[in-house]
Motif scaffolding. Sequence first.
Motif, PDB file in Angstrom:
ATOM      1  N   CYS A 192      53.325  36.470  41.188  1.00 20.09           N
ATOM      2  CA  CYS A 192      53.367  37.249  39.948  1.00 20.09           C
ATOM      3  C   CYS A 192      51.994  37.789  39.559  1.00 20.09           C
ATOM      4  N   ILE A 193      50.949  37.052  39.853  1.00 22.27           N
ATOM      5  CA  ILE A 193      49.627  37.383  39.345  1.00 22.27           C
ATOM      6  C   ILE A 193      48.819  38.256  40.293  1.00 22.27           C
ATOM      7  N   VAL A 194      48.966  38.065  41.591  1.00 23.24           N
ATOM      8  CA  VAL A 194      48.141  38.820  42.547  1.00 23.24           C
ATOM      9  C   VAL A 194      48.329  40.327  42.426  1.00 23.24           C
ATOM     10  N   PRO A 195      49.549  40.854  42.308  1.00 20.93           N
ATOM     11  CA  PRO A 195      49.662  42.319  42.156  1.00 20.93           C
ATOM     12  C   PRO A 195      48.965  42.842  40.903  1.00 20.93           C
ATOM     13  N   ILE A 196      48.942  42.056  39.871  1.00 21.05           N
ATOM     14  CA  ILE A 196      48.254  42.476  38.641  1.00 21.05           C
ATOM     15  C   ILE A 196      46.742  42.410  38.842  1.00 21.05           C
ATOM     16  N   ALA A 197      46.273  41.378  39.541  1.00 25.14           N
ATOM     17  CA  ALA A 197      44.833  41.173  39.711  1.00 25.14           C
ATOM     18  C   ALA A 197      44.206  42.241  40.602  1.00 25.14           C
ATOM     19  N   ILE A 198      44.937  42.743  41.593  1.00 26.05           N
ATOM     20  CA  ILE A 198      44.318  43.722  42.483  1.00 26.05           C
ATOM     21  C   ILE A 198      44.311  45.140  41.913  1.00 26.05           C
ATOM     22  N   ARG A 199      44.998  45.362  40.845  1.00 29.99           N
ATOM     23  CA  ARG A 199      44.982  46.702  40.246  1.00 29.99           C
ATOM     24  C   ARG A 199      43.679  47.036  39.653  1.00 29.99           C
ATOM     25  N   MET A 204      31.846  42.689  39.816  1.00 34.60           N
ATOM     26  CA  MET A 204      32.788  42.380  38.753  1.00 34.60           C
ATOM     27  C   MET A 204      32.004  42.107  37.471  1.00 34.60           C
ATOM     28  N   SER A 205      32.606  42.477  36.385  1.00 37.44           N
ATOM     29  CA  SER A 205      31.952  42.229  35.104  1.00 37.44           C
ATOM     30  C   SER A 205      32.117  40.767  34.702  1.00 37.44           C
ATOM     31  N   THR A 206      31.346  40.374  33.732  1.00 38.65           N
ATOM     32  CA  THR A 206      31.405  38.999  33.244  1.00 38.65           C
ATOM     33  C   THR A 206      32.773  38.693  32.646  1.00 38.65           C
ATOM     34  N   LEU A 207      33.343  39.646  31.947  1.00 42.88           N
ATOM     35  CA  LEU A 207      34.665  39.453  31.350  1.00 42.88           C
ATOM     36  C   LEU A 207      35.733  39.236  32.427  1.00 42.88           C
ATOM     37  N   ALA A 208      35.677  40.017  33.487  1.00 41.17           N
ATOM     38  CA  ALA A 208      36.650  39.865  34.570  1.00 41.17           C
ATOM     39  C   ALA A 208      36.510  38.500  35.240  1.00 41.17           C
ATOM     40  N   LEU A 209      35.286  38.047  35.443  1.00 39.50           N
ATOM     41  CA  LEU A 209      35.080  36.730  36.042  1.00 39.50           C
ATOM     42  C   LEU A 209      35.577  35.617  35.127  1.00 39.50           C
ATOM     43  N   LEU A 210      35.380  35.770  33.831  1.00 35.88           N
ATOM     44  CA  LEU A 210      35.865  34.777  32.875  1.00 35.88           C
ATOM     45  C   LEU A 210      37.386  34.727  32.862  1.00 35.88           C
ATOM     46  N   VAL A 211      38.025  35.875  32.887  1.00 35.30           N
ATOM     47  CA  VAL A 211      39.490  35.928  32.925  1.00 35.30           C
ATOM     48  C   VAL A 211      40.004  35.311  34.218  1.00 35.30           C
ATOM     49  N   LEU A 212      39.338  35.582  35.332  1.00 34.35           N
ATOM     50  CA  LEU A 212      39.731  34.990  36.605  1.00 34.35           C
ATOM     51  C   LEU A 212      39.594  33.473  36.582  1.00 34.35           C
ATOM     52  N   LEU A 213      38.520  32.969  36.008  1.00 41.04           N
ATOM     53  CA  LEU A 213      38.328  31.525  35.886  1.00 41.04           C
ATOM     54  C   LEU A 213      39.420  30.897  35.030  1.00 41.04           C
ATOM     55  N   LEU A 214      39.738  31.509  33.911  1.00 48.36           N
ATOM     56  CA  LEU A 214      40.796  30.985  33.046  1.00 48.36           C
ATOM     57  C   LEU A 214      42.150  31.032  33.747  1.00 48.36           C
TER      58      LEU A 214
END
Length: 57
Positions: free
Chosen positions: A50-57, A1-11
């Motif tokens: 609501c969020i999991v289907p968006i996150a796995i895409r 995962m990229s740094t941006l994706a990890l930051l978005v996941l943390l937020l």
Amino acid sequence: MSTLALLVLLLLVLVVVLVVGALGYLAHRHPALAMPLMVAMGGATFLAACIVPIAIR
């Protein structure tokens, strides 16, 4: 995962924790609404649904 994706996941995790805490606090201050744990878990379940289907895409 990229740094941006990890930051978005943390937020996203922080926002979920904040919302669940707010729901628990609201239910605790107004016990007639529902048991605090049930409201907090229901909110967490709704946000995850609501969020999991968006996150796995």
